[in-house]
Structures are given as C-alpha cells and as structure tokens.
Enzyme design. Structure first.
Site, PDB file in Angstrom:
ATOM      1  N   ILE A  20       4.626   2.325  46.599  1.00  0.00           N
ATOM      2  CA  ILE A  20       4.874   1.251  45.560  1.00  0.00           C
ATOM      3  C   ILE A  20       3.338   1.110  44.890  1.00  0.00           C
ATOM      4  O   ILE A  20       3.451   0.874  43.776  1.00  0.00           O
ATOM      5  CB  ILE A  20       5.282  -0.063  46.234  1.00  0.00           C
ATOM      6  CG1 ILE A  20       6.832   0.046  46.690  1.00  0.00           C
ATOM      7  CG2 ILE A  20       4.972  -1.117  45.462  1.00  0.00           C
ATOM      8  CD1 ILE A  20       7.296  -1.043  47.308  1.00  0.00           C
ATOM      9  N   ASP A  64      -9.258   2.755  57.231  1.00  0.00           N
ATOM     10  CA  ASP A  64      -8.261   2.029  58.240  1.00  0.00           C
ATOM     11  C   ASP A  64      -8.013   0.391  58.365  1.00  0.00           C
ATOM     12  O   ASP A  64      -9.250  -0.125  58.396  1.00  0.00           O
ATOM     13  CB  ASP A  64      -8.405   2.624  59.668  1.00  0.00           C
ATOM     14  CG  ASP A  64      -7.156   2.421  60.535  1.00  0.00           C
ATOM     15  OD1 ASP A  64      -6.795   1.097  60.472  1.00  0.00           O
ATOM     16  OD2 ASP A  64      -7.088   3.136  61.513  1.00  0.00           O
ATOM     17  N   TYR A 156      15.015  -4.428  60.335  1.00  0.00           N
ATOM     18  CA  TYR A 156      13.533  -4.995  59.891  1.00  0.00           C
ATOM     19  C   TYR A 156      12.541  -5.746  61.056  1.00  0.00           C
ATOM     20  O   TYR A 156      11.476  -5.699  60.913  1.00  0.00           O
ATOM     21  CB  TYR A 156      13.440  -5.897  58.635  1.00  0.00           C
ATOM     22  CG  TYR A 156      12.296  -5.849  57.832  1.00  0.00           C
ATOM     23  CD1 TYR A 156      12.032  -4.256  57.246  1.00  0.00           C
ATOM     24  CD2 TYR A 156      11.539  -6.987  57.388  1.00  0.00           C
ATOM     25  CE1 TYR A 156      10.990  -4.275  56.471  1.00  0.00           C
ATOM     26  CE2 TYR A 156      10.451  -6.854  56.593  1.00  0.00           C
ATOM     27  CZ  TYR A 156      10.258  -5.454  56.152  1.00  0.00           C
ATOM     28  OH  TYR A 156       8.930  -5.364  55.361  1.00  0.00           O
ATOM     29  N   LYS A 163       6.057 -10.416  57.777  1.00  0.00           N
ATOM     30  CA  LYS A 163       5.958 -10.700  56.209  1.00  0.00           C
ATOM     31  C   LYS A 163       5.933 -12.036  56.146  1.00  0.00           C
ATOM     32  O   LYS A 163       5.781 -12.545  55.119  1.00  0.00           O
ATOM     33  CB  LYS A 163       7.186  -9.851  55.654  1.00  0.00           C
ATOM     34  CG  LYS A 163       7.114  -8.341  55.622  1.00  0.00           C
ATOM     35  CD  LYS A 163       5.829  -7.824  54.704  1.00  0.00           C
ATOM     36  CE  LYS A 163       6.095  -6.275  54.506  1.00  0.00           C
ATOM     37  NZ  LYS A 163       4.721  -5.708  53.985  1.00  0.00           N
ATOM     38  N   ILE A 192      12.854   0.347  48.378  1.00  0.00           N
ATOM     39  CA  ILE A 192      12.645   1.454  47.637  1.00  0.00           C
ATOM     40  C   ILE A 192      12.434   2.474  48.679  1.00  0.00           C
ATOM     41  O   ILE A 192      11.719   2.434  49.541  1.00  0.00           O
ATOM     42  CB  ILE A 192      11.199   1.179  46.781  1.00  0.00           C
ATOM     43  CG1 ILE A 192      11.618   0.118  45.651  1.00  0.00           C
ATOM     44  CG2 ILE A 192      10.949   2.801  46.206  1.00  0.00           C
ATOM     45  CD1 ILE A 192      10.221  -0.144  44.811  1.00  0.00           C
ATOM     46  N   LYS A 193      12.868   3.636  48.345  1.00  0.00           N
ATOM     47  CA  LYS A 193      12.742   4.880  49.209  1.00  0.00           C
ATOM     48  C   LYS A 193      11.092   5.245  49.338  1.00  0.00           C
ATOM     49  O   LYS A 193      10.790   6.118  48.352  1.00  0.00           O
ATOM     50  CB  LYS A 193      13.437   6.034  48.800  1.00  0.00           C
ATOM     51  CG  LYS A 193      13.968   6.990  49.904  1.00  0.00           C
ATOM     52  CD  LYS A 193      15.339   7.782  49.939  1.00  0.00           C
ATOM     53  CE  LYS A 193      15.437   8.591  50.954  1.00  0.00           C
ATOM     54  NZ  LYS A 193      15.061  10.044  50.452  1.00  0.00           N
ATOM     55  N   LEU A 195       7.509   6.316  52.008  1.00  0.00           N
ATOM     56  CA  LEU A 195       7.237   6.657  53.608  1.00  0.00           C
ATOM     57  C   LEU A 195       7.614   5.680  54.377  1.00  0.00           C
ATOM     58  O   LEU A 195       7.956   5.986  55.528  1.00  0.00           O
ATOM     59  CB  LEU A 195       5.728   7.390  53.388  1.00  0.00           C
ATOM     60  CG  LEU A 195       5.200   8.022  54.669  1.00  0.00           C
ATOM     61  CD1 LEU A 195       5.972   9.606  54.436  1.00  0.00           C
ATOM     62  CD2 LEU A 195       3.710   8.562  54.287  1.00  0.00           C
ATOM     63  N   ALA A 196       7.007   4.252  54.075  1.00  0.00           N
ATOM     64  CA  ALA A 196       7.078   3.316  54.971  1.00  0.00           C
ATOM     65  C   ALA A 196       8.502   3.104  55.299  1.00  0.00           C
ATOM     66  O   ALA A 196       8.847   2.605  56.592  1.00  0.00           O
ATOM     67  CB  ALA A 196       6.219   2.186  54.459  1.00  0.00           C
TER      68      ALA A 196
HETATM   69  P1  NAD Z   1       4.334   3.489  51.655  1.00  0.00           P
HETATM   70  O1  NAD Z   1       4.250   4.253  53.059  1.00  0.00           O
HETATM   71  O2  NAD Z   1       3.923   4.505  50.385  1.00  0.00           O
HETATM   72  O3  NAD Z   1       2.805   2.754  51.774  1.00  0.00           O
HETATM   73  C1  NAD Z   1       2.190   1.952  53.094  1.00  0.00           C
HETATM   74  C2  NAD Z   1       0.892   2.321  52.913  1.00  0.00           C
HETATM   75  O4  NAD Z   1       0.301   1.645  54.025  1.00  0.00           O
HETATM   76  C3  NAD Z   1       0.487   3.818  53.028  1.00  0.00           C
HETATM   77  O5  NAD Z   1      -0.311   4.042  52.047  1.00  0.00           O
HETATM   78  C4  NAD Z   1      -0.291   3.755  54.448  1.00  0.00           C
HETATM   79  O6  NAD Z   1      -1.330   4.791  54.578  1.00  0.00           O
HETATM   80  C5  NAD Z   1      -0.551   2.227  54.650  1.00  0.00           C
HETATM   81  N1  NAD Z   1      -1.077   2.097  55.797  1.00  0.00           N
HETATM   82  C6  NAD Z   1      -0.587   2.010  56.985  1.00  0.00           C
HETATM   83  N2  NAD Z   1      -1.005   1.815  57.979  1.00  0.00           N
HETATM   84  C7  NAD Z   1      -2.539   1.740  57.676  1.00  0.00           C
HETATM   85  C8  NAD Z   1      -3.608   1.198  58.411  1.00  0.00           C
HETATM   86  N3  NAD Z   1      -3.612   1.153  59.319  1.00  0.00           N
HETATM   87  N4  NAD Z   1      -4.808   1.019  57.214  1.00  0.00           N
HETATM   88  C9  NAD Z   1      -4.786   1.381  56.039  1.00  0.00           C
HETATM   89  N5  NAD Z   1      -3.526   1.757  55.372  1.00  0.00           N
HETATM   90  C10 NAD Z   1      -2.402   1.835  56.205  1.00  0.00           C
HETATM   91  O7  NAD Z   1       5.379   2.472  51.465  1.00  0.00           O
HETATM   92  P2  NAD Z   1       5.833   1.433  50.615  1.00  0.00           P
HETATM   93  O8  NAD Z   1       7.076   1.129  50.795  1.00  0.00           O
HETATM   94  O9  NAD Z   1       5.117   1.694  49.160  1.00  0.00           O
HETATM   95  O10 NAD Z   1       4.725   0.224  51.282  1.00  0.00           O
HETATM   96  C11 NAD Z   1       3.640  -0.510  50.387  1.00  0.00           C
HETATM   97  C12 NAD Z   1       3.855  -2.192  50.925  1.00  0.00           C
HETATM   98  O11 NAD Z   1       5.127  -2.344  50.300  1.00  0.00           O
HETATM   99  C13 NAD Z   1       4.144  -2.322  52.209  1.00  0.00           C
HETATM  100  O12 NAD Z   1       3.454  -3.583  52.340  1.00  0.00           O
HETATM  101  C14 NAD Z   1       5.404  -2.584  52.535  1.00  0.00           C
HETATM  102  O13 NAD Z   1       5.959  -3.317  53.688  1.00  0.00           O
HETATM  103  C15 NAD Z   1       5.857  -3.104  51.101  1.00  0.00           C
HETATM  104  N6  NAD Z   1       7.185  -3.245  50.820  1.00  0.00           N
HETATM  105  C16 NAD Z   1       8.179  -2.097  50.732  1.00  0.00           C
HETATM  106  C17 NAD Z   1       9.243  -2.007  50.165  1.00  0.00           C
HETATM  107  C18 NAD Z   1      10.282  -0.740  50.338  1.00  0.00           C
HETATM  108  O14 NAD Z   1      11.410  -0.779  50.511  1.00  0.00           O
HETATM  109  N7  NAD Z   1       9.646   0.432  50.265  1.00  0.00           N
HETATM  110  C19 NAD Z   1      10.013  -3.308  50.220  1.00  0.00           C
HETATM  111  C20 NAD Z   1       9.277  -4.227  50.158  1.00  0.00           C
HETATM  112  C21 NAD Z   1       7.973  -4.399  50.290  1.00  0.00           C
END
Ligand code: NAD
Length: 265
Positions: A20, A64, A156, A163, A192-193, A195-196
């Site tokens: 995202i 980190d 979740y 959250k 959204i699909k 890695l997380a």
């Molecule tokens: P993503 O895996 O692409 O991004 C998550 C990021 O968190 C990664 O870049 C990872 O390196 C980082 N991260 C994890 N642990 C960390 C640490 N200790 N230090 C620094 N960085 C760290 O997945 P995403 O879905 O793009 O997630 C981004 C945000 O969007 C998150 O807060 C997630 O909860 C939120 N979100 C995701 C969705 C979804 O469906 N994908 C929906 C709503 C909200």
C-alpha cells in the site's frame, strides 16, 4: 492535478510493488514530491532499492520500527539531507502469525506487546522525531488502519485491538500537533493482497466477501489508497486532521446489502 512540487515525504512500509505504501509513493511522486524510503533487513532492501530508484529517490535507509536507535538515525539523516519534512507516511504493522490464527482469548502477552509496539507505538515514536522537522512549515502525518479496529473480524484478532489503539493515537496526535499546523490522519483501507495480508487466515475469503458486500462491488487497489493519501497529505486536505478515512469501496457503510439483480431472495 494537485502539486507537491518542492515538498518531500518519508515513506515507511514499502516491502514490494504490491505494498500500500508503494501505491501512496507513486501518487505522491506523480504530484512532484521528493521521496525517501526505509526497509527492514537485506531481503527487503533488494526489493525496496530498485523501486525507490525508479522514482528518483536516493534516500533509502534501514529502519526497524521496534528499534529507537534506528528510528533516531533515519530522522537524523533526513534532517542532514533535507533540513525539513513535509509528509510522513507510516504504513507499518506486525503481529505473530500464531496470534492471528487461533482463538483471540489465547493471545500471548508477548504477542500482544509485539503487535502494539510495532503497529502502534512506532507511530508515536516516529512522530516525536518528525515534529521538529515539520514545526516551521507545518506538515502531514498519515498512517494505515483497517475495519477490524471497529468490528471484530475473523482472523484479525490482536491486530484489530492494535488498530483501535492506532486510530485513537491518530486522534491524540492530531489534538497535540494541531497548534503546530501538523495534521495527523489515517486511511482505513479495504483488504488488499499484500505481503502483510498473507499472515491473515482465509484472506481470500475476506476479499471475496468485501467485493460482494461493498457498494462499489469490487476490492480497492493500492492506487485507490494512494489517491486518498494524496488528498490527505496535500493542500486539498488542509482542513482535515484526526480523521479516519475509509477507502474500502463503501464496505463500512452497509450491513445487509441490497440483493443484486437476478439473485434469488
Ligand atoms: P506490506 O507487507 O506491503 O507492508 C507492511 C510493511 O510493514 C512492510 O514494508 C514491512 O517491512 C513493514 N514492517 C513490518 N515490521 C516492521 C518493523 N519491525 N519495522 C519496520 N517496518 C516493519 O503490507 P500492506 O498491506 O501494504 O501494509 C501496510 C499497512 O497497511 C499496514 O499498517 C497494514 O496493517 C495496513 N492495512 C493493510 C490492509 C490490507 O488488506 N493489505 C488493509 C488495511 C490496512
């Protein structure tokens, strides 16, 4: 088209091209914003570096979110490189997979603290360093949340609790930083699909359910989130702070959706 020429943004949370945070980065870049990125670990650096370079960024630092020294180092380097900061995007969340699989009441103390530390406290810890860089000209802080903060969502678990705390932190930060003309908002993104998301059990079912129930009858994309981020982080959102903006095809607005034409009652 809104312009972010002359502005800069630190983006934390790009893991790969499906992130995202990358959807947000692309929209900010197209608006003329200078960008900087962070990554965690060598494996992700290999993914993040080429993406960052593709938008002309040379600020690519390890960070980190659970390590105060690394956070301090990134913001210190930013100050030396850019002097000030206009936009800070926090797109970071983490929980132990085991705490997303089982029954919620079985969440461990360690797992609870880890999810809260990386997914919530990191926003506060990073805001503390962003504020002195934004104070002179004002700025915008943005984080990412999900509907599981408002309602119990299967699979979740502890992340939903994190959250909720994140959304509350957005309101407290907004109240705290408004007098410095620093706006703090969150986007509540539909699933959204990424890695997380792969850590969430039965995510495919979640995507199918959202697309079926949401008024727009589709799932959102990182581009949808990026466009909303552009609004919140630019002059377009100048009067908005403390807001949790749903970008979820309208999912949160409905309970029992109307029958689609042709479906049986
Ligand atoms: P993503 O895996 O692409 O991004 C998550 C990021 O968190 C990664 O870049 C990872 O390196 C980082 N991260 C994890 N642990 C960390 C640490 N200790 N230090 C620094 N960085 C760290 O997945 P995403 O879905 O793009 O997630 C981004 C945000 O969007 C998150 O807060 C997630 O909860 C939120 N979100 C995701 C969705 C979804 O469906 N994908 C929906 C709503 C909200």
């Amino acid at each position: 088209m809104v312009s972010l020429e002359g502005k800069n943004a630190l983006i934390i949370g790009v893991a790969n091209e499906r992130s995202i945070a990358w959807g947000i980065a692309r929209q900010l870049h197209e608006a003329g914003c200078k960008l900087g990125f962070t990554y965690v670990g060598d494996a992700l650096e290999k993914r993040v570096r080429p993406l960052a370079e593709s938008v002309g960024s040379t600020f690519i630092e390890p960070c980190d979110a659970g390590d105060d020294a690394q956070i301090e180092a990134v913001f210190g380097k930013w100050q030396k490189t850019f002097g000030t900061m206009d936009i800070f995007v926090h797109a970071v969340a983490f929980a132990d997979r085991n705490d997303l699989k089982g029954r919620f009441y079985e969440t461990s103390r360690k797992g609870f603290n880890l999810a809260m530390d990386i997914s919530v406290f990191s926003l506060i810890a990073m805001a503390k360093h962003a504020v002195p860089l934004m104070k002179e000209k004002g700025g915008s802080i943005l984080t990412l949340t999900y509907y599981g903060a408002e309602k119990a969502v299967k699979g979740y678990n502890v992340m939903g609790v994190a959250k909720s705390a994140l959304e509350s932190s957005v309101r407290y930060l907004a109240a705290d930083l408004g007098p410095d003309n620093i706006r703090v908002n969150a986007i509540s993104a539909g699933p959204i699909k990424t890695l997380a998301a792969s850590g969430i059990g039965d995510f495919r079912m979640m995507l199918k359910h959202h697309a079926k129930v949401a008024p727009l009858q589709r799932n959102v994309t990182p581009e949808d989130i990026g466009k909303a981020a552009l609004y919140l982080c630019s002059e377009l959102g100048s009067g908005v702070t403390g807001e949790i903006m749903h970008v979820d095809s309208g999912y949160n607005a409905v309970s029992i959706p109307p029958e689609k034409e042709g479906s049986e009652g």
